[in-house]
Design a protein around this motif. Structure first.
Motif, mmCIF file in Angstrom:
data_model
loop_
_atom_site.group_PDB
_atom_site.id
_atom_site.type_symbol
_atom_site.label_atom_id
_atom_site.label_comp_id
_atom_site.label_asym_id
_atom_site.label_seq_id
_atom_site.Cartn_x
_atom_site.Cartn_y
_atom_site.Cartn_z
ATOM 1 N N ARG A 360 6.654 -4.168 13.343
ATOM 2 C CA ARG A 360 6.616 -3.460 13.220
ATOM 3 C C ARG A 360 5.909 -2.179 11.807
ATOM 4 N NH1 ARG A 360 12.023 -2.939 12.498
ATOM 5 N NH2 ARG A 360 13.332 -4.781 13.516
ATOM 6 N N ARG A 361 6.425 -2.840 10.970
ATOM 7 C CA ARG A 361 6.581 -2.802 9.865
ATOM 8 C C ARG A 361 5.826 -3.550 8.679
ATOM 9 N NH1 ARG A 361 9.185 -1.652 4.680
ATOM 10 N NH2 ARG A 361 8.891 0.576 4.513
ATOM 11 N N TYR A 378 2.268 0.334 6.882
ATOM 12 C CA TYR A 378 2.012 0.476 8.301
ATOM 13 C C TYR A 378 3.428 0.041 9.469
ATOM 14 C CZ TYR A 378 -2.718 -0.211 5.938
ATOM 15 O OH TYR A 378 -3.697 -1.013 5.229
ATOM 16 N N GLN A 381 3.628 2.459 15.879
ATOM 17 C CA GLN A 381 3.442 3.227 17.057
ATOM 18 C C GLN A 381 3.648 2.919 18.168
ATOM 19 O OE1 GLN A 381 3.619 6.607 15.401
ATOM 20 N NE2 GLN A 381 3.856 4.641 13.450
ATOM 21 N N ASP A 383 2.131 4.037 20.748
ATOM 22 C CA ASP A 383 0.582 3.316 22.085
ATOM 23 C C ASP A 383 0.075 2.095 21.157
ATOM 24 O OD1 ASP A 383 0.048 4.580 19.472
ATOM 25 O OD2 ASP A 383 -1.394 5.920 20.472
ATOM 26 N N SER A 385 -0.801 2.009 18.085
ATOM 27 C CA SER A 385 -1.669 2.069 16.327
ATOM 28 C C SER A 385 -1.012 2.030 15.840
ATOM 29 C CB SER A 385 -2.666 3.405 16.767
ATOM 30 O OG SER A 385 -1.091 4.370 17.247
ATOM 31 N N TRP A 386 -1.274 2.047 14.513
ATOM 32 C CA TRP A 386 -0.356 1.661 13.197
ATOM 33 C C TRP A 386 -0.553 3.731 12.458
ATOM 34 C CZ3 TRP A 386 2.607 -2.112 11.790
ATOM 35 C CH2 TRP A 386 2.245 -3.318 12.524
ATOM 36 N N GLN A 387 0.646 4.011 11.913
ATOM 37 C CA GLN A 387 0.533 5.081 11.550
ATOM 38 C C GLN A 387 1.013 4.695 9.739
ATOM 39 O OE1 GLN A 387 3.832 7.700 11.872
ATOM 40 N NE2 GLN A 387 4.321 8.097 10.132
#
Length: 393
Positions: A360-361, A378, A381, A383, A385-387
């Motif tokens: 998740r990170r 990264y 998210q 949904d 996707s990756w921020q």
């Protein structure tokens, strides 16, 4: 055509004089660069050109980074802690630009380094006059500020004890003298500078970015690129770390195999979350991965177990991992008993199999000069996707 670098140098009991001496050596190397520019069109990468290029490489790859560290890690912090009033205001105005100069000079040097390396090897004759000019002008302006404003301030403000501490720190950075073990450990550091990492360098998918870096680690012949630190917490929330080997990674996550009844297995049962760390020192890179952990399917564990060498399979049956045992001899007897029982067809024990960390990170870290590292993280998210964002070093 090259100027000698062998001259009388002040001792570290005069640290400010040593810094000035470094400036003088930089000026000599700039003169060598100018002479090399004039020499190459007529003579190419001959023996003189190769010798000159190597001399410049030697200084700016080794001596100059040490000089910059002297300033950033000792001289400037000591001045900032000592100065008051107008002196403090002057430093507040000068220091950010001086630090920025170091970054600028390093960036120019990366281009010059490649050009000079090819000349030193006799494989090319190109030396960009614009790069040389910008390099020399930046250094000249930088050194003038230091010699006319920073060094006189230090000479005026520093006590004998501060000058001694400055000289000792500079001396230890160069591996000279015999500091106390605690101080030696505190000063043990390596400056990085092989590469950089920007938002435009990385891929949109962190798993794909990891695959890219992992492939580069293999090609660079990094020592055990698949070794990773695995950190877990026990029932009381106390952290535990060890090195394990990654065996697979894909869109589902990062997989390793072990004994489910081991300490890490018990910890993951209580708290199915973990952190992984890859450190590839040869490339000055690390990757931090955090997420939730699940067991792999039995079929996956079976497939991997039966792909292992026979002795590794037998060892998995013989060892009650993390439990005490009286002696090595007792361990060997357990192995022999398992070998006698199963021969060349040991089954996968129910207590042995795979874990998969679902990230998740994921953070990618690239070492840079003066601890001003690049960090791109990264974050998963809701949904799926990756921020992606940059972190301060």
């Amino acid at each position: 055509m090259t100027a000698s670098l062998i001259d009388t140098a002040p001792g570290f009991d005069e640290p400010l004089a040593v810094l000035k001496h470094c400036h003088d050596r930089i000026r000599k190397q700039m003169q060598t660069l100018e002479r090399l520019l004039a020499h190459l069109p007529a003579h190419g990468a001959d023996a003189d050109a190769q010798k000159a290029a190597q001399a410049v490489l030697n200084y700016f790859d080794k001596g100059a980074p040490l000089h910059h560290e002297d300033e950033e890690q000792n001289l400037i912090p000591m001045l900032l802690a000592t100065a008051n009033g107008e002196d403090a205001e002057t430093l507040a105005r000068l220091v950010p630009a001086l630090i920025e100069d170091h970054s600028t000079m390093f960036a120019i040097w990366q281009d010059l380094h490649e050009q000079l390396k090819a000349i030193a090897e006799g494989s090319a004759t190109f030396l960009n006059p614009a790069d040389v000019r910008r390099f020399a002008e930046t250094y000249a302006r930088h050194m003038e500020v230091e010699e006319t404003q920073v060094t006189p301030m230090a000479r005026r403000l520093f006590s004998p004890a501060q000058l001694k501490a400055l000289g000792e720190a500079m001396q230890q950075r160069r591996g000279i003298g015999a500091p106390a073990s605690g101080q030696a450990l505190a000063d043990l550091r390596r400056d990085y500078g092989q590469a950089s990492l920007s938002e435009s360098d990385v891929l949109a998918d962190p798993i794909a970015q990891f695959a890219k870096w992992f492939d580069e680690a293999i090609k660079a012949e990094v020592n055990e690129p698949n070794a990773m630190g695995l950190s877990t917490v026990d029932e009381d929330g106390r952290p535990h770390s060890r090195i394990v080997l990654i065996k697979q990674f894909d869109a589902r996550g990062f997989t390793w195999y072990t004994n489910y009844a081991s300490d890490k297995g018990r910890q993951l049962r209580a708290h199915p979350h973990a952190a992984l760390l890859f450190f590839w020192s040869e490339l000055e890179r690390q990757v931090r991965i955090e997420g939730d952990v699940e067991l792999t399917a039995a079929e996956e564990s079976d497939k991997y177990f039966h792909s292992r060498p026979l002795k590794s399979r037998l060892a998995a049956l013989a060892s009650h991992q993390s439990d005490p045992i009286d002696s090595r001899e007792a361990l060997e007897r357990a192995y022999a008993a398992v070998e006698a029982q199963y021969g060349e067809a040991p089954p996968r024990p129910a207590h042995w199999g795979g874990y998969r960390l679902k990230p998740r990170r994921i953070e990618f870290w690239q070492g840079r000069r003066s601890r001003f590292h690049d960090r791109i993280v990264y974050l998963l998210q809701p949904d799926g996707s990756w921020q992606r964002e940059r972190l301060q070093p």
